[in-house]
Design an enzyme around this catalytic site. Structure first.
Site, PDB file in Angstrom:
ATOM      1  N   CYS A 142       1.164   4.413   3.614  1.00  0.00           N
ATOM      2  CA  CYS A 142       1.512   3.608   2.435  1.00  0.00           C
ATOM      3  C   CYS A 142       3.012   3.335   2.310  1.00  0.00           C
ATOM      4  O   CYS A 142       3.405   2.254   1.867  1.00  0.00           O
ATOM      5  CB  CYS A 142       0.968   4.252   1.163  1.00  0.00           C
ATOM      6  SG  CYS A 142       1.509   5.947   0.882  1.00  0.00           S
ATOM      7  N   ASP A 181      -0.160  -2.794  -4.501  1.00  0.00           N
ATOM      8  CA  ASP A 181      -0.696  -1.523  -4.019  1.00  0.00           C
ATOM      9  C   ASP A 181      -1.144  -1.637  -2.563  1.00  0.00           C
ATOM     10  O   ASP A 181      -2.035  -2.435  -2.243  1.00  0.00           O
ATOM     11  CB  ASP A 181      -1.879  -1.125  -4.897  1.00  0.00           C
ATOM     12  CG  ASP A 181      -2.405   0.267  -4.601  1.00  0.00           C
ATOM     13  OD1 ASP A 181      -1.766   0.968  -3.785  1.00  0.00           O
ATOM     14  OD2 ASP A 181      -3.432   0.650  -5.179  1.00  0.00           O
ATOM     15  N   HIS A 188      -2.798   0.616  -0.954  1.00  0.00           N
ATOM     16  CA  HIS A 188      -3.931   1.520  -0.732  1.00  0.00           C
ATOM     17  C   HIS A 188      -5.277   0.799  -0.737  1.00  0.00           C
ATOM     18  O   HIS A 188      -6.261   1.293  -1.279  1.00  0.00           O
ATOM     19  CB  HIS A 188      -3.922   2.634  -1.787  1.00  0.00           C
ATOM     20  CG  HIS A 188      -2.699   3.470  -1.776  1.00  0.00           C
ATOM     21  ND1 HIS A 188      -1.563   3.129  -2.491  1.00  0.00           N
ATOM     22  CD2 HIS A 188      -2.398   4.627  -1.139  1.00  0.00           C
ATOM     23  CE1 HIS A 188      -0.627   4.044  -2.296  1.00  0.00           C
ATOM     24  NE2 HIS A 188      -1.110   4.965  -1.484  1.00  0.00           N
TER      25      HIS A 188
END
Length: 487
Positions: free
Chosen positions: A172, A369, A371
């Site tokens: 990430c 994001d 993820h």
């Protein structure tokens, strides 16, 4: 890493109408805050299960090809089926439901949003004749959806000898940094007003930017090449890293790519100077990172081999703003950096879960994001008809600013000398308003001298205020790089 206890706002790209514009964000009570904390605990456990399971299935193993027994085949078929379930959209929605993600907790429709240097003054009466379409909620969503979104990928070529074909649960920070650099490249080539076209064919400059971040060793800024460049900072497939290490990794990769491009014109390199702003423990501000105007000028001259007076520059400022939690005194300063026209966002997020923070509203940080697990795609640099949908996100996520990890890195892109002078002026004013605890400071040079009035440019409105420029000593005439590491 672990997912964030996030709040989201959905939209469709392009964002046309907004049926939710009349909803106001409720004020959180103490009981609601406790509920969020409980959901955070569930998020830590449950997301670790989902991502760890996926990571296992995405690692290649030669053992499957050694023996071909019926039991092996049945086992492999079972794991393949489970992998499909784990990575499916329905599983993602189930995971978000369990973790407590609310898609009805919208952003405030009465508070302004600062988004990568642009202000959106939202209004409940956007449809009225008095409303400015450029400041509407729909305009913000279009801008947000046009930013490059880079996430976990699965099914790419193995990374070196590691056999990893997926970066779930550890990549990430790398993905967040790729988003920040991609934004700098979009600014450099297409400008801040660029928006993703509604129809094909796409601008080849835009497609080429996406190609640079492909998941292959042949792509200049791929996860493969970043891991190779970051070995000296402890980077390895399957391991997590912090903002300071990734900033230095980009510095190493940019230098290596530029050297290769000088000998091979087909090689891509970063078309700008990369200046990692580090601290000076002997400085008057107690070790705050120091932006040195003279150093920036020398870096630009070296970058262009003396052919240009100034070169575009990307500044990365790694910081540690607290121990376990961010010191509240720094929050207003971080918030203010998003008002800089040069802002390209912040690498930050929750501990162990990096995100790309792109904007602010009230006490919330808006972010993209990484993820989300998506299949690897191959976008050729000359393919104006490429499917680029996986590189854009229409979901606005946010988290409270005081929940951000204190280890982070701020990015700024300055197109030319005038732009850099404007950045320095704003940064100096921000440091002056910090009550002795600035995020970073600005100096004219690192030579021992008494404070001398100086003007970077002839335009006094864009030049640096004399009173805000400090002078620091330099050891051996070289740029001092403090060897501090993040916590």
């Amino acid at each position: 890493m672990t997912a964030l206890p996030e709040r989201t706002v959905d939209s469709k790209f392009p964002a046309g109408d907004s049926d939710d514009s009349a909803d106001r964000e409720p004020v959180a009570t103490n009981s609601e805050q406790k509920a969020i904390e409980n959901k955070s605990l569930k998020a830590s456990f449950l997301t670790s299960f989902f991502t760890s399971t996926l990571s296992i299935f995405e690692r290649r193993s030669d053992s499957f090809s050694v023996e071909k027994k019926p039991t092996k085949s049945r086992s492999y078929g079972w794991t393949t089926a489970v992998r499909k379930v784990v990575t499916s959209g329905s599983m993602r929605r189930l995971q978000e439901r369990i973790l407590g993600t609310s898609r009805f907790d919208n952003l405030s429709m009465t508070s302004q949003i600062w988004f990568l240097g642009k202000c959106y003054k939202l209004s409940l009466e956007e449809s009225s004749q008095c409303s400015d379409p450029g400041n509407s909620y729909a305009a913000f969503l279009e801008d947000f959806s046009s930013r490059i979104w880079i996430t976990y990928r699965k099914g790419f070529e193995p990374i070196g000898e590691s056999k990893f074909t997926c970066d779930v649960n550890w990549g990430c920070m790398i993905r967040s940094s790729q988003m920040l650099v991609a934004q700098a490249l979009i600014l450099h080539h297409l400008g801040r007003s660029w928006r993703k076209p509604l129809q094909k064919p796409y601008d080849l400059q835009y497609v080429e930017v996406l190609h640079l971040f492909g998941d292959s060793s042949t792509c200049a800024f791929s996860i493969h090449n970043l891991l190779q460049a970051g070995r000296g900072y402890g980077l390895a497939a399957g391991s997590w890293l912090g903002p300071y290490a990734i900033c230095r990794t980009w510095e190493t990769l940019a230098r290596a790519n530029k050297e290769q491009a000088e000998h091979d014109k087909c090689k891509e390199s970063l078309p700008m100077v990369l200046y990692i702003v580090s601290g000076d423990e002997d400085g008057e501000q107690g070790g705050a990172p120091v932006v040195c105007i003279e150093v920036a000028a020398k870096l630009g001259s070296h970058f262009s081999k003396g052919q240009l007076e100034w070169a575009p520059i990307l500044l990365l400022v790694p910081l540690v703003l607290g121990l376990e939690k961010i010191n509240p005194r720094y929050i207003p300063l971080l918030w203010e950096t998003f008002t800089f026209p040069q802002s390209v966002g912040i690498l930050g997020g929750k501990p162990g879960a990096s995100t790309y923070i792109v904007g602010v509203q009230d006490d919330k940080a808006l972010y993209l994001d990484p993820h989300e697990v998506q299949p690897a795609v191959d976008i050729r640099r000359d393919d104006s008809e490429a499917d680029c949908t996986s590189y854009h996100c229409s979901t606005v996520r946010h988290l409270p600013f005081d929940m951000i990890d204190p280890s982070l890195a701020i990015g700024f892109y300055c197109r030319d000398k005038g732009d850099f002078e404007d950045f320095c002026s704003r940064a100096s004013q921000l440091a002056d308003s910090s009550n002795g605890a600035p995020l970073f400071t600005v100096v004219q040079n690192l030579q021992p001298a008494k404070p001398i009035p100086c003007h970077v440019g002839t335009d006094h409105n864009r030049g640096i205020d004399d009173s805000s420029v400090e002078n620091f000593s330099d050891i051996g005439g070289q740029v001092h790089e403090d060897e501090w590491q993040i916590l």
